[in-house]
Motif scaffolding. Structure first.
Motif, PDB file in Angstrom:
ATOM      1  N   UNK A  25       0.728  -1.086  -0.041  1.00 50.21           N
ATOM      2  CA  UNK A  25      -0.071   0.334   0.186  1.00 50.21           C
ATOM      3  C   UNK A  25       0.991   1.049  -0.085  1.00 50.21           C
ATOM      4  N   UNK A  26      -0.159   2.257  -0.535  1.00 48.96           N
ATOM      5  CA  UNK A  26       1.466   3.290  -0.060  1.00 48.96           C
ATOM      6  C   UNK A  26       1.660   3.856   0.946  1.00 48.96           C
ATOM      7  N   UNK A  27       0.944   3.148   2.374  1.00 48.38           N
ATOM      8  CA  UNK A  27       1.979   3.408   3.345  1.00 48.38           C
ATOM      9  C   UNK A  27       2.758   2.367   3.783  1.00 48.38           C
ATOM     10  N   UNK A  28       3.330   1.166   2.370  1.00 49.08           N
ATOM     11  CA  UNK A  28       4.132   0.707   2.722  1.00 49.08           C
ATOM     12  C   UNK A  28       3.401  -1.056   3.766  1.00 49.08           C
ATOM     13  N   UNK A  29       2.237  -1.019   3.612  1.00 52.48           N
ATOM     14  CA  UNK A  29       2.379  -1.669   4.959  1.00 52.48           C
ATOM     15  C   UNK A  29       1.893  -3.388   3.087  1.00 52.48           C
ATOM     16  N   UNK A  30       1.880  -5.125   3.036  1.00 57.12           N
ATOM     17  CA  UNK A  30       1.451  -5.707   2.124  1.00 57.12           C
ATOM     18  C   UNK A  30      -0.574  -5.521   1.702  1.00 57.12           C
ATOM     19  N   UNK A  31      -0.236  -5.165   0.295  1.00 60.41           N
ATOM     20  CA  UNK A  31      -1.123  -5.216   0.216  1.00 60.41           C
ATOM     21  C   UNK A  31      -1.553  -6.476  -0.818  1.00 60.41           C
ATOM     22  N   UNK A  32      -2.811  -7.666   0.264  1.00 60.40           N
ATOM     23  CA  UNK A  32      -2.951  -8.408  -0.278  1.00 60.40           C
ATOM     24  C   UNK A  32      -3.933  -8.977  -1.248  1.00 60.40           C
ATOM     25  N   UNK A  33      -5.221  -7.805  -1.144  1.00 60.57           N
ATOM     26  CA  UNK A  33      -5.813  -7.505  -2.677  1.00 60.57           C
ATOM     27  C   UNK A  33      -5.696  -7.266  -3.872  1.00 60.57           C
ATOM     28  N   UNK A  34      -4.127  -6.616  -3.726  1.00 60.91           N
ATOM     29  CA  UNK A  34      -3.573  -6.034  -4.817  1.00 60.91           C
ATOM     30  C   UNK A  34      -2.044  -7.600  -5.405  1.00 60.91           C
ATOM     31  N   UNK A  35      -2.190  -8.192  -4.295  1.00 61.24           N
ATOM     32  CA  UNK A  35      -1.455  -9.239  -4.824  1.00 61.24           C
ATOM     33  C   UNK A  35      -2.572 -10.266  -5.844  1.00 61.24           C
ATOM     34  N   UNK A  36      -3.522 -10.291  -5.221  1.00 56.32           N
ATOM     35  CA  UNK A  36      -4.618 -10.910  -5.087  1.00 56.32           C
ATOM     36  C   UNK A  36      -4.615 -11.122  -6.589  1.00 56.32           C
ATOM     37  N   UNK A  37      -5.096  -9.440  -7.276  1.00 55.30           N
ATOM     38  CA  UNK A  37      -5.469  -8.840  -8.135  1.00 55.30           C
ATOM     39  C   UNK A  37      -4.630  -9.151  -9.454  1.00 55.30           C
ATOM     40  N   UNK A  38      -3.213  -8.776  -8.290  1.00 55.61           N
ATOM     41  CA  UNK A  38      -2.166  -9.051 -10.096  1.00 55.61           C
ATOM     42  C   UNK A  38      -2.093 -10.850 -10.547  1.00 55.61           C
ATOM     43  N   UNK A  39      -1.948 -11.487  -9.537  1.00 53.82           N
ATOM     44  CA  UNK A  39      -2.060 -13.094  -9.347  1.00 53.82           C
ATOM     45  C   UNK A  39      -3.693 -13.169 -10.616  1.00 53.82           C
ATOM     46  N   UNK A  40      -3.590 -12.952  -9.898  1.00 55.30           N
ATOM     47  CA  UNK A  40      -5.608 -13.221 -11.136  1.00 55.30           C
ATOM     48  C   UNK A  40      -4.470 -12.971 -12.543  1.00 55.30           C
ATOM     49  N   UNK A  41      -4.356 -11.791 -12.796  1.00 54.97           N
ATOM     50  CA  UNK A  41      -4.079 -11.154 -14.089  1.00 54.97           C
ATOM     51  C   UNK A  41      -3.040 -11.883 -14.395  1.00 54.97           C
ATOM     52  N   UNK A  42      -1.933 -12.481 -14.607  1.00 58.46           N
ATOM     53  CA  UNK A  42      -0.331 -12.920 -14.501  1.00 58.46           C
ATOM     54  C   UNK A  42      -1.205 -14.457 -15.323  1.00 58.46           C
TER      55      UNK A  42
END
Length: 301
Positions: free
Chosen positions: A24-41
């Protein structure tokens, strides 16, 4: 000398992406983003995802974050793709702990880098990998990247480790093509190119596929190299490899770590990425613009 001519079956598929770890912008782990990127790939045709490797900023993520990432990505991709978890550290005991945690979180295999900094001799390197492979039921990918670790997995060490039933593959960043071919000719280890400029070269001599950082950006374009070769059109495979050279160079050989350049372009494209964690620093605007131009030229080719 024993030789083998059959290309080993791909234990995790042919085309694997060394996925970035979104924050995230604050530097925390972005699990939602990871899921969206993984699905896209995976939708774009990738057989597997390697999490918490070099590209995934493993030195700056916690053990709990590594496990949470595996669980989240498994939830996102289900059984559509294999998941290989990076667990390598400079400490054998810690590496075993991460291996067991990855197994519990749902990984299909583990990526184990050579212990770094302490520069162990080859007998200690061999014992390290055997200890990790004995610790769980997961298959192991050896990660040979002496440019980062300071220690090579020598070909003769690879030959001995290949006899272990759970040591099944190698991510090859050794830049020793002769040594790689020696091991390929005498074992059934599945060799994955860890350097994008070697995708076609390694595949042509019996490699299994590749584990790619640049795949975060252009998954279809890189996979098409293997597809063309498998279809018997080696000239097209060579052209596709050559077309990718500019983006590969801009991403991996521009004086910045691949994590930095990939995240810069993914952020520019509006995909999940976020910042890098210190001590890494974000790429500047000029670098991001150059990456975007190389990306657009490859997409248009």
């Amino acid at each position: 000398m024993t030789t083998t001519t059959a290309t080993p079956a791909p234990p995790f598929g042919r085309a694997l992406c060394a996925m970035i770890t979104p924050f995230t912008d604050s530097g925390a782990l972005d699990l939602d983003g990871a899921q969206r990127l993984a699905d896209l790939l995976v939708t774009e045709g990738w057989d597997g995802l390697v999490l918490s490797g070099t590209t995934g900023e493993s030195p700056t993520t916690t053990d709990a974050e590594k496990s949470a990432l595996v669980r989240a990505v498994r939830e996102a991709v289900g059984e559509r793709a294999s998941i290989v978890a990076g667990v390598g550290t400079a400490d054998t005991r810690h590496t075993v702990e991460l291996t067991l945690a990855a197994e519990q979180a749902g990984a299909d295999g583990v990526l184990v880098v050579t212990p770094y900094y302490s520069r162990p001799p080859q007998d200690a390197v061999e014992e390290h990998f055997r200890t990790v492979a004995d610790a769980s039921g997961l298959p192991v990918v050896l990660y040979d990247i002496p440019g980062r670790t300071g220690t090579r997995i020598e070909p003769d060490t690879m030959l001995r480790l290949a006899a272990h039933p759970r040591i099944v593959a190698v991510k090859d960043c050794s830049y020793d093509f002769l040594g790689t071919q020696k091991v390929l000719s005498r074992t059934e280890l599945a060799y994955y190119a860890g350097c994008e400029e070697h995708i076609l070269a390694l595949y042509a001599v019996g490699g299994t596929g590749y584990i790619s950082t640049v795949a975060n950006l252009v998954p279809r374009q890189l996979r098409s190299i293997l597809d063309a070769f498998d279809a018997g059109d080696t000239a097209r495979a060579a052209r596709l490899q050559q077309r990718a050279t500019e983006l590969i160079e801009s991403t991996m050989a521009a004086g910045l770590p691949g994590t930095v350049t990939v995240k810069a372009l993914l952020n520019d494209l509006g995909r999940p990425a976020g910042p890098v964690r210190a001590p890494l620093r974000p790429a500047g605007r000029e670098t991001a613009d150059g990456l975007r131009a190389a990306y657009e030229r490859l997409r248009a080719a």
